[in-house]
Design a protein around this motif. Structure first.
Motif, PDB file in Angstrom:
ATOM      1  N   HIS A  40       0.774  -1.242  -0.106  1.00 40.54           N
ATOM      2  CA  HIS A  40      -0.175   0.072  -0.269  1.00 40.54           C
ATOM      3  C   HIS A  40       0.783   1.295   0.020  1.00 40.54           C
ATOM      4  N   GLU A  41       0.710   2.170  -0.198  1.00 36.92           N
ATOM      5  CA  GLU A  41       1.003   3.051   0.241  1.00 36.92           C
ATOM      6  C   GLU A  41       1.160   4.142   1.530  1.00 36.92           C
ATOM      7  N   ASN A  42       1.335   5.478   1.764  1.00 28.97           N
ATOM      8  CA  ASN A  42       1.438   5.498   3.103  1.00 28.97           C
ATOM      9  C   ASN A  42       0.590   5.844   3.962  1.00 28.97           C
ATOM     10  N   LYS A  43      -1.267   5.636   3.213  1.00 25.59           N
ATOM     11  CA  LYS A  43      -2.197   5.406   3.488  1.00 25.59           C
ATOM     12  C   LYS A  43      -3.105   4.330   4.946  1.00 25.59           C
ATOM     13  N   GLY A  44      -2.305   3.008   4.294  1.00 19.98           N
ATOM     14  CA  GLY A  44      -2.082   2.046   5.104  1.00 19.98           C
ATOM     15  C   GLY A  44      -3.006   1.452   4.212  1.00 19.98           C
ATOM     16  N   LEU A  45      -3.566  -0.398   4.794  1.00 21.53           N
ATOM     17  CA  LEU A  45      -4.278  -0.817   3.531  1.00 21.53           C
ATOM     18  C   LEU A  45      -5.726  -0.033   4.257  1.00 21.53           C
TER      19      LEU A  45
END
Length: 307
Positions: free
Chosen positions: A114-119
């Protein structure tokens, strides 16, 4: 700041400069990351100056690009996407969580980072889309030791928590995720795809040594300093960049040189007119044409190198 914290901080500042975040919200998110007010102000100013310089260069050398659209442009692969199921497995530091999607007759396996926003739901949709075209997919949650991304009511706090994780810790979790994909899809070749921070972690996986992977797809991820990919000789790498993503593009040459030194099969694609995060159809920078092209190229690469 660690390189990962600085990368996330620069992304927050750039989002403000691009008008995606108010100054108040950008300052709040930077504070959660541990950036003081003075340093945050200086960072925003620096990102603004960099953006003005990039805009001036673009306007003098290329025609203006039309703004990407979202509402009328469905994400590629959504028409055949499969549902995901929450799973967990023993990791190096305790239980790891993820979302699993499996076709009836899998052609290969793939770890989704994932991105730095999490799952979140978007990452789950990517796993579902890949499963829909034949690849058993596991979207890992790198905040598993904090109870999982879903335990964070404030997405900015989830981003800050990711920024405070050591890259080595995340790479160890990702290696465990690859092993779990192989356990659930035995006898099949395995790949990994990552976006934004996850794209950067793909590069770190390759630098750590990932001979268990047949293919890797870093999407607009920053290259770590002085990378050595010689321990990943059998991995075929297809990387993606957005033409307007000056911050990440500044690390592309280092990736290219390291891939060539290691003798890896590779191709680095720059999508014209696209920006950072162009593949995320839930974000303001989604570019339908670039996303569709990247999806087609990725599926072709999977067919050749995975199955």
């Amino acid at each position: 700041m660690t390189p990962l914290q600085r990368y996330i901080a620069e992304e927050i500042a750039t989002d403000h400069v691009d008008g995606l975040l108010s100054r108040r919200e950008a300052m709040r998110r930077l504070a959660l990351l541990g950036v003081g007010a003075a340093a945050a102000t200086a960072l925003i100013a620096a990102c603004g100056q960099n953006r003005r310089g990039a805009d001036a260069q673009t306007s003098s050398s290329a025609p203006a690009q039309s703004a990407p659209g979202t509402a009328s442009s469905p994400a590629p692969g959504m028409d055949t996407a499969l549902p995901t199921t929450p799973i967990s497995w023993p990791g190096p530091r305790g239980e790891l969580q993820g979302a699993w999607a499996e076709p009836t007759a899998a052609r290969g396996g793939i770890l989704v980072i994932h991105e730095n926003k999490g799952l979140n739901d978007w990452v789950r949709s990517v796993a579902g889309r890949l499963a829909g075209v034949g690849y058993a997919s596991l979207a890992i949650d790198l905040l598993s030791d904090r109870g999982g991304t879903a335990t964070f009511a404030d997405p900015a706090e989830a981003t800050a928590a990711l920024g405070n994780l050591a890259p080595e810790t995340m790479v160890a979790d990702l290696t465990s995720g690859i092993t779990e994909v192989q356990r659930r899809a035995p006898g099949l070749k395995t790949a990994a795809v990552g976006f934004c921070m996850g794209g950067g972690l793909i590069w770190r996986l390759l630098a750590t040594g990932a001979p268990e992977l047949a293919a890797a797809f870093p999407f607009y991820g920053p290259t770590p300093e002085n990378p050595d990919f010689s321990g990943s000789k059998d991995v075929a790498v297809l990387g993606f960049y957005g033409e307007l993503d000056q911050r990440v593009n500044a690390t592309k040459a280092a990736a290219q040189a390291a891939l060539e030194r290691a003798g890896l099969v590779h191709e680095l694609v720059t999508e014209p007119g696209a920006n950072h995060a162009f593949f995320n159809d839930t974000g303001e920078r989604y570019d339908p044409a670039a996303a569709a092209d990247a999806w087609r190229r990725m599926l072709d690469w999977l067919t050749i190198h995975v199955g």
